[in-house]
Design a protein around this motif. Structure first.
Motif, PDB file in Angstrom:
ATOM      1  N   ASP A   1       0.809  -1.219   0.000  1.00 31.23           N
ATOM      2  CA  ASP A   1       0.000   0.000   0.000  1.00 31.23           C
ATOM      3  C   ASP A   1       0.845   1.272   0.000  1.00 31.23           C
ATOM      4  N   LEU A   2       2.157   1.145   0.239  1.00 28.31           N
ATOM      5  CA  LEU A   2       3.030   2.315   0.212  1.00 28.31           C
ATOM      6  C   LEU A   2       3.290   2.811  -1.204  1.00 28.31           C
ATOM      7  N   GLY A   3       2.942   2.037  -2.190  1.00 27.18           N
ATOM      8  CA  GLY A   3       3.130   2.455  -3.577  1.00 27.18           C
ATOM      9  C   GLY A   3       4.263   1.714  -4.248  1.00 27.18           C
ATOM     10  N   SER A   4       4.790   2.294  -5.300  1.00 24.85           N
ATOM     11  CA  SER A   4       5.766   1.611  -6.143  1.00 24.85           C
ATOM     12  C   SER A   4       7.100   1.367  -5.453  1.00 24.85           C
ATOM     13  N   GLN A   5       7.389   2.066  -4.364  1.00 16.40           N
ATOM     14  CA  GLN A   5       8.676   1.887  -3.680  1.00 16.40           C
ATOM     15  C   GLN A   5       8.548   1.032  -2.420  1.00 16.40           C
ATOM     16  N   TRP A   6       7.536   0.188  -2.360  1.00 13.92           N
ATOM     17  CA  TRP A   6       7.316  -0.610  -1.155  1.00 13.92           C
ATOM     18  C   TRP A   6       8.484  -1.525  -0.849  1.00 13.92           C
ATOM     19  N   GLY A   7       9.226  -1.970  -1.848  1.00 13.97           N
ATOM     20  CA  GLY A   7      10.361  -2.866  -1.637  1.00 13.97           C
ATOM     21  C   GLY A   7      11.458  -2.259  -0.788  1.00 13.97           C
ATOM     22  N   GLN A   8      11.512  -0.922  -0.723  1.00 12.97           N
ATOM     23  CA  GLN A   8      12.519  -0.260   0.105  1.00 12.97           C
ATOM     24  C   GLN A   8      12.213  -0.403   1.590  1.00 12.97           C
ATOM     25  N   TYR A   9      11.009  -0.853   1.919  1.00 13.02           N
ATOM     26  CA  TYR A   9      10.609  -0.984   3.322  1.00 13.02           C
ATOM     27  C   TYR A   9      10.431  -2.444   3.733  1.00 13.02           C
ATOM     28  N   GLU A  10      10.979  -3.340   2.923  1.00 11.73           N
ATOM     29  CA  GLU A  10      10.963  -4.753   3.296  1.00 11.73           C
ATOM     30  C   GLU A  10      11.918  -4.982   4.474  1.00 11.73           C
ATOM     31  N   TYR A  11      13.041  -4.252   4.465  1.00 12.02           N
ATOM     32  CA  TYR A  11      13.990  -4.259   5.576  1.00 12.02           C
ATOM     33  C   TYR A  11      13.924  -2.896   6.245  1.00 12.02           C
ATOM     34  N   VAL A  12      13.888  -2.878   7.564  1.00  9.15           N
ATOM     35  CA  VAL A  12      13.716  -1.633   8.317  1.00  9.15           C
ATOM     36  C   VAL A  12      14.609  -1.655   9.557  1.00  9.15           C
ATOM     37  N   THR A  13      14.724  -0.498  10.212  1.00 14.91           N
ATOM     38  CA  THR A  13      15.378  -0.495  11.527  1.00 14.91           C
ATOM     39  C   THR A  13      14.353  -0.722  12.617  1.00 14.91           C
ATOM     40  N   ASN A  14      13.114  -0.232  12.392  1.00 14.38           N
ATOM     41  CA  ASN A  14      12.080  -0.418  13.404  1.00 14.38           C
ATOM     42  C   ASN A  14      10.696  -0.222  12.783  1.00 14.38           C
ATOM     43  N   VAL A  15       9.721  -0.885  13.356  1.00 11.39           N
ATOM     44  CA  VAL A  15       8.315  -0.686  13.027  1.00 11.39           C
ATOM     45  C   VAL A  15       7.618  -0.418  14.348  1.00 11.39           C
ATOM     46  N   GLY A  16       6.910   0.699  14.426  1.00 11.15           N
ATOM     47  CA  GLY A  16       6.273   1.069  15.677  1.00 11.15           C
ATOM     48  C   GLY A  16       4.778   1.253  15.543  1.00 11.15           C
ATOM     49  N   PHE A  17       4.042   0.752  16.516  1.00 13.41           N
ATOM     50  CA  PHE A  17       2.598   0.940  16.618  1.00 13.41           C
ATOM     51  C   PHE A  17       2.194   0.630  18.043  1.00 13.41           C
ATOM     52  N   ALA A  18       1.012   1.038  18.410  1.00 14.83           N
ATOM     53  CA  ALA A  18       0.526   0.787  19.767  1.00 14.83           C
ATOM     54  C   ALA A  18      -0.889   0.252  19.718  1.00 14.83           C
ATOM     55  N   ALA A  19      -1.263  -0.467  20.750  1.00 12.49           N
ATOM     56  CA  ALA A  19      -2.635  -0.996  20.833  1.00 12.49           C
ATOM     57  C   ALA A  19      -3.260  -0.549  22.131  1.00 12.49           C
TER      58      ALA A  19
END
Length: 190
Positions: free
Chosen positions: A172-190
């Motif tokens: 859903d990030l668009g055509s450059q989604w492959g750049q976010y397959e590897y990350v330093t962190n993913v953050g969210f809260a519940a």
């Protein structure tokens, strides 16, 4: 998929797979005991959690803790100490049962009645990559509305399914989604 990263880290980039970062964040939200299982207090806390009801005992057995009730009682009373292999089984069973117990709660909170949860994606670390080979990758955020596949894969400890579910979301990030397959962190809260 042709856009998936095949040779990560070749030029010095550092990071983790996005689904691993998601699993790490879900683990943090699950609220595991912080006392290590190798200490008496940590072992007792996990054993009490796994033996507090018949349902918990059945789930622990299904998760791989297959000792007799007599042995469990001896461990709880301090008359015997479990072997290293059994300590590892207790930890695995505890994490498995805890994930199953909090999955419905997390799913309800993350889906937020269809509104979803905002996820912050911190890009991979390119500080060790030579300047001409660095990509322009920036911090992104994404609202994930359906967490069912991600939480189910996390609960089942299925890395392949979790990876597929994560990639399905970052497309859903668009055509450059492959750049976010590897990350330093993913953050969210519940």
């Amino acid at each position: 998929m042709s856009e998936r990263v095949r040779d990560f880290g070749k030029y010095g980039a550092r990071g983790v797979k996005g689904h691993e970062a998601v699993a790490r964040q879900l683990d943090a939200l699950a609220g595991y005991f912080t006392t290590p299982v190798t200490s008496r207090r940590g072992l007792l806390a996990r054993l009490h959690y796994l033996t507090r009801s018949d349902h918990a005992r059945q789930a622990a057995r299904a998760a791989g803790l297959t000792v007799t009730d007599r042995t469990l009682k001896a461990w709880l009373d301090g008359k015997r100490r479990p072997s290293q292999r059994n300590v590892e089984r207790v930890e695995v069973a505890y994490r498995t049962v805890r994930r199953q117990n909090v999955a419905r709660y997390l799913l309800r909170r993350l889906n937020a009645e269809g509104r979803g949860t905002r996820v912050e994606i911190h890009p991979l670390n390119q500080s060790q990559v030579p300047r001409p080979r660095q990509r322009v990758v920036e911090f992104r955020s994404l609202n994930v509305r359906q967490w069912d596949a991600l939480v189910r894969a996390w609960t089942d400890a299925d890395d392949a399914a979790l990876d597929d579910a994560w990639v399905e979301k970052i497309v859903d990030l668009g055509s450059q989604w492959g750049q976010y397959e590897y990350v330093t962190n993913v953050g969210f809260a519940a």
